[in-house]
Design a protein around this motif. Structure first.
Motif, short mmCIF file in Angstrom:
data_model
loop_
_atom_site.label_atom_id
_atom_site.label_comp_id
_atom_site.label_asym_id
_atom_site.label_seq_id
_atom_site.Cartn_x
_atom_site.Cartn_y
_atom_site.Cartn_z
N GLU A 1 0.82 -1.20 0.00
CA GLU A 1 0.00 0.00 0.00
C GLU A 1 0.86 1.25 0.00
O GLU A 1 0.51 2.27 -0.62
CB GLU A 1 -0.94 -0.01 1.20
N ALA A 2 2.00 1.18 0.70
CA ALA A 2 2.91 2.33 0.74
C ALA A 2 3.50 2.60 -0.64
O ALA A 2 3.62 3.76 -1.08
CB ALA A 2 4.02 2.09 1.77
N ASN A 3 3.90 1.51 -1.33
CA ASN A 3 4.46 1.68 -2.68
C ASN A 3 3.42 2.23 -3.65
O ASN A 3 3.73 3.04 -4.53
CB ASN A 3 4.99 0.35 -3.18
N LEU A 4 2.17 1.78 -3.49
CA LEU A 4 1.12 2.28 -4.36
C LEU A 4 0.76 3.73 -4.04
O LEU A 4 0.41 4.51 -4.93
CB LEU A 4 -0.14 1.40 -4.24
N ALA A 5 0.82 4.09 -2.77
CA ALA A 5 0.46 5.44 -2.35
C ALA A 5 1.37 6.49 -2.96
O ALA A 5 0.98 7.66 -3.13
CB ALA A 5 0.48 5.54 -0.83
N VAL A 6 2.61 6.09 -3.30
CA VAL A 6 3.54 7.02 -3.94
C VAL A 6 2.94 7.54 -5.25
O VAL A 6 3.14 8.70 -5.63
CB VAL A 6 4.90 6.32 -4.20
N TYR A 7 2.17 6.68 -5.94
CA TYR A 7 1.54 7.05 -7.21
C TYR A 7 0.06 7.40 -7.03
O TYR A 7 -0.70 7.42 -7.99
CB TYR A 7 1.67 5.89 -8.22
N ASN A 8 -0.30 7.67 -5.80
CA ASN A 8 -1.68 8.03 -5.45
C ASN A 8 -2.65 6.92 -5.84
O ASN A 8 -3.74 7.17 -6.34
CB ASN A 8 -2.09 9.35 -6.12
N LEU A 9 -2.23 5.71 -5.59
CA LEU A 9 -3.05 4.53 -5.84
C LEU A 9 -3.49 3.93 -4.52
O LEU A 9 -2.75 3.98 -3.53
CB LEU A 9 -2.27 3.48 -6.65
N GLU A 10 -4.69 3.35 -4.50
CA GLU A 10 -5.26 2.85 -3.25
C GLU A 10 -5.89 1.47 -3.49
O GLU A 10 -6.68 1.30 -4.43
CB GLU A 10 -6.32 3.82 -2.73
N VAL A 11 -5.50 0.51 -2.64
CA VAL A 11 -6.05 -0.84 -2.76
C VAL A 11 -7.48 -0.86 -2.23
O VAL A 11 -7.77 -0.34 -1.15
CB VAL A 11 -5.20 -1.85 -1.97
N THR A 12 -8.38 -1.46 -3.03
CA THR A 12 -9.78 -1.59 -2.61
C THR A 12 -9.95 -2.95 -1.94
O THR A 12 -9.79 -4.00 -2.59
CB THR A 12 -10.72 -1.48 -3.83
N LYS A 13 -10.29 -2.94 -0.62
CA LYS A 13 -10.40 -4.18 0.14
C LYS A 13 -11.84 -4.56 0.46
O LYS A 13 -12.12 -5.71 0.75
CB LYS A 13 -9.62 -4.03 1.46
N ASP A 14 -12.74 -3.59 0.41
CA ASP A 14 -14.14 -3.85 0.75
C ASP A 14 -14.74 -4.81 -0.28
O ASP A 14 -14.88 -4.49 -1.46
CB ASP A 14 -14.92 -2.53 0.75
N GLU A 15 -15.10 -6.03 0.20
CA GLU A 15 -15.59 -7.07 -0.70
C GLU A 15 -16.93 -6.69 -1.34
O GLU A 15 -17.19 -6.99 -2.51
CB GLU A 15 -15.73 -8.41 0.05
N LYS A 16 -17.80 -6.03 -0.55
CA LYS A 16 -19.09 -5.61 -1.09
C LYS A 16 -18.91 -4.57 -2.20
O LYS A 16 -19.56 -4.62 -3.25
CB LYS A 16 -19.97 -5.03 0.01
N LEU A 17 -17.96 -3.64 -1.95
CA LEU A 17 -17.69 -2.63 -2.96
C LEU A 17 -17.08 -3.26 -4.21
O LEU A 17 -17.43 -2.90 -5.34
CB LEU A 17 -16.74 -1.57 -2.39
N LYS A 18 -16.19 -4.22 -4.01
CA LYS A 18 -15.56 -4.90 -5.14
C LYS A 18 -16.61 -5.64 -5.99
O LYS A 18 -16.56 -5.59 -7.22
CB LYS A 18 -14.50 -5.89 -4.64
N LYS A 19 -17.57 -6.26 -5.28
CA LYS A 19 -18.61 -6.97 -6.00
C LYS A 19 -19.45 -6.02 -6.85
O LYS A 19 -19.78 -6.31 -8.01
CB LYS A 19 -19.50 -7.71 -5.00
N LYS A 20 -19.78 -4.83 -6.29
CA LYS A 20 -20.55 -3.84 -7.03
C LYS A 20 -19.76 -3.32 -8.24
O LYS A 20 -20.32 -3.10 -9.32
CB LYS A 20 -20.92 -2.67 -6.12
N ILE A 21 -18.45 -3.14 -8.03
CA ILE A 21 -17.62 -2.63 -9.12
C ILE A 21 -17.58 -3.63 -10.27
O ILE A 21 -17.72 -3.26 -11.45
CB ILE A 21 -16.19 -2.33 -8.61
N PHE A 22 -17.41 -4.91 -9.95
CA PHE A 22 -17.34 -5.93 -10.99
C PHE A 22 -18.69 -6.12 -11.70
O PHE A 22 -18.75 -6.44 -12.88
CB PHE A 22 -16.88 -7.26 -10.39
N GLU A 23 -19.79 -5.94 -10.93
CA GLU A 23 -21.12 -6.18 -11.51
C GLU A 23 -21.65 -4.96 -12.27
O GLU A 23 -22.25 -5.09 -13.34
CB GLU A 23 -22.11 -6.56 -10.41
N LYS A 24 -21.45 -3.77 -11.71
CA LYS A 24 -22.06 -2.56 -12.26
C LYS A 24 -21.07 -1.62 -12.94
O LYS A 24 -21.48 -0.68 -13.63
CB LYS A 24 -22.80 -1.80 -11.17
N GLY A 25 -19.79 -1.87 -12.71
CA GLY A 25 -18.79 -0.99 -13.31
C GLY A 25 -18.71 -1.19 -14.82
O GLY A 25 -19.07 -2.23 -15.37
N LYS A 26 -18.22 -0.16 -15.51
CA LYS A 26 -18.09 -0.21 -16.96
C LYS A 26 -16.64 -0.52 -17.32
O LYS A 26 -15.73 0.22 -16.94
CB LYS A 26 -18.50 1.14 -17.57
#
Length: 426
Positions: free
Chosen positions: A66-91
């Protein structure tokens, strides 16, 4: 109808084609621009893939990842419910599957050697609620990362440009149509003038080309009206002056002693009176400026009036007309036209009989037995033309009929079949 509005339709057609072309161009530009934007931001997956691959190889902690990703302003998504919505409803914006090659230095009992390790990867860029996510999949796992720097493609600036150009083109054509409105009004005035409104004015204060045409038309109208008024006044005065000596001559004829001379002069003055009457009728027809004297009458009543005017016995005329048929005509003129057709039959029909009926096309027909016309009908509707000079006429009958019919929006036609001449008010 289309020809009358050809200029207006052409302008509207050009407007539609221009706006359609503009819309098509901007739509293609929008798709191309969006595709370039997506391809450009998708390149960021390479940085994420490199960081994630190093994390898997070194088996570093999640905090380090997460620290290495934060250097590039990237953030790991850990919320499983949110991930499910992203995979189902995301474009899904873009997805690529590829192989990653890594060379490792190894040692065995034979010494040092290198080994190429092939790893299958798939990177997917997803848009969900105005955020951009990268989903990196490898044989050993996957990770969903949100890029806080990237935003979805925005078409607002392109839309503003499209609307601006669209409005400029539309306003330009509206201004063109506004400039054409006086031309449309001028056409309507010309139509009214052609229909007999001699008092219509074309004068305008405009100083452009349309104004110049309108003012020239006004000058022409004034000259035409002056000529018509002079002609009408001349003809009326001439006929008035002719009637007086004809009346005096008729009276003086009765004082002659010789019956032969009396009959001869009576015939001459009667012919002159008939000629003046026909001239008066022609003048009335040609100067008919509008249809204010037109009314609706039963056709049968008009025909009866014509028979009375022709002063012929009714057994010489057979009428096969329904009493329900009505016509919108100038009664005096239309009656005169039918009377002239009856007179024509009485002079030239072999049995001095005429039949008046309606044909299959609902047209008024006059049938009489006799020889076919020696010349085409056009010859007889010219003034002072007739087949038999000995007949008691001036050759104005059919000319007058044709003139009256034209004033009523009709024409005179002729057919000959089985020894029958058929004149038609078509």
């Amino acid at each position: 109808m289309i020809k009358r509005h050809a200029v207006l339709l052409t302008v509207l057609f050009v407007l539609v084609v221009s706006l359609a072309s503009l819309s098509a161009i901007f739509w293609e530009f929008y798709k191309l621009n969006k595709e370039q934007y997506i391809n450009h931001i998708f390149t960021k997956y390479s940085v994420i893939t490199q960081i994630y691959r190093e994390h898997q190889q070194r088996q570093s902690s999640e905090i380090m990842l997460e620290a290495n990703l934060a250097v590039y302003n990237l953030e790991v998504t850990k919320d499983e419910k949110l991930k499910k919505k992203i995979f189902e409803k995301g474009k899904v914006l873009k997805r690529e599957g590829f192989k990653s090659f890594k060379t490792s230095l190894l040692i065995n009992d034979k010494g040092l050697y290198t080994k190429n390790i092939v790893t299958n990867l798939r990177a997917t860029m997803i848009q969900y609620k105005r955020n951009i996510y990268f989903h990196i999949e490898t044989p050993s796992g996957d990770i969903l990362i949100r890029d806080n720097d990237l935003k979805p493609y925005s078409y607002i600036n392109l839309l503003y440009s499209y609307i601006t150009i669209f409005m400029i083109i539309s306003l330009s054509f509206i201004l063109i149509l506004q400039r054409l409105r006086p031309l449309i009004r001028l056409r309507k005035k010309i139509e009214l003038y052609g229909n007999g409104n001699m008092d219509i004015s074309f004068k305008t204060n405009r100083e452009d080309e349309i104004g110049a045409v309108a003012n020239e038309l006004e000058n022409a109208r004034q000259k035409i009206n002056t000529v018509l008024e002079s002609r009408t006044l001349f003809l009326r005065n001439l006929m008035h002056e002719l009637k007086t000596p004809i009346a005096k001559g008729t009276i003086a004829t009765q004082m002659l002693d010789s019956q032969k001379q009396k009959d001869r002069f009576s015939s001459i003055f009667k012919r002159l009176e008939t000629l003046v009457t026909e001239f008066a009728m022609i003048e009335e027809v040609t100067s008919l400026s509008d249809k204010k004297d037109f009314s609706e009458y039963r056709l049968l009543d008009v025909i009866d009036g014509a028979i009375d005017m022709a002063m012929v016995d009714k057994e010489h005329v057979t009428v096969k007309i329904s009493g329900k048929i009505k016509v919108h005509v100038n009664y005096r003129l239309y009656t005169t036209a039918i009377k002239n057709m009856i007179d024509n039959a009485m002079k030239y029909a072999s049995d001095s009989h005429i039949t008046i009926l309606m044909n299959d096309k609902n047209e008024l027909c006059f049938e009489s037995k006799g020889a076919c016309l020696s010349h085409p009908l056009q010859y007889y509707i010219e003034p002072f033309t007739k087949d038999n000079p000995s007949k008691n006429s001036f050759g104005l009958g059919l000319y007058l009929v044709d003139s009256i019919l034209k004033a009523h929006g009709q024409v005179l036609a002729h057919e000959y079949e089985n020894g029958v001449n058929r004149f038609i008010f078509a």
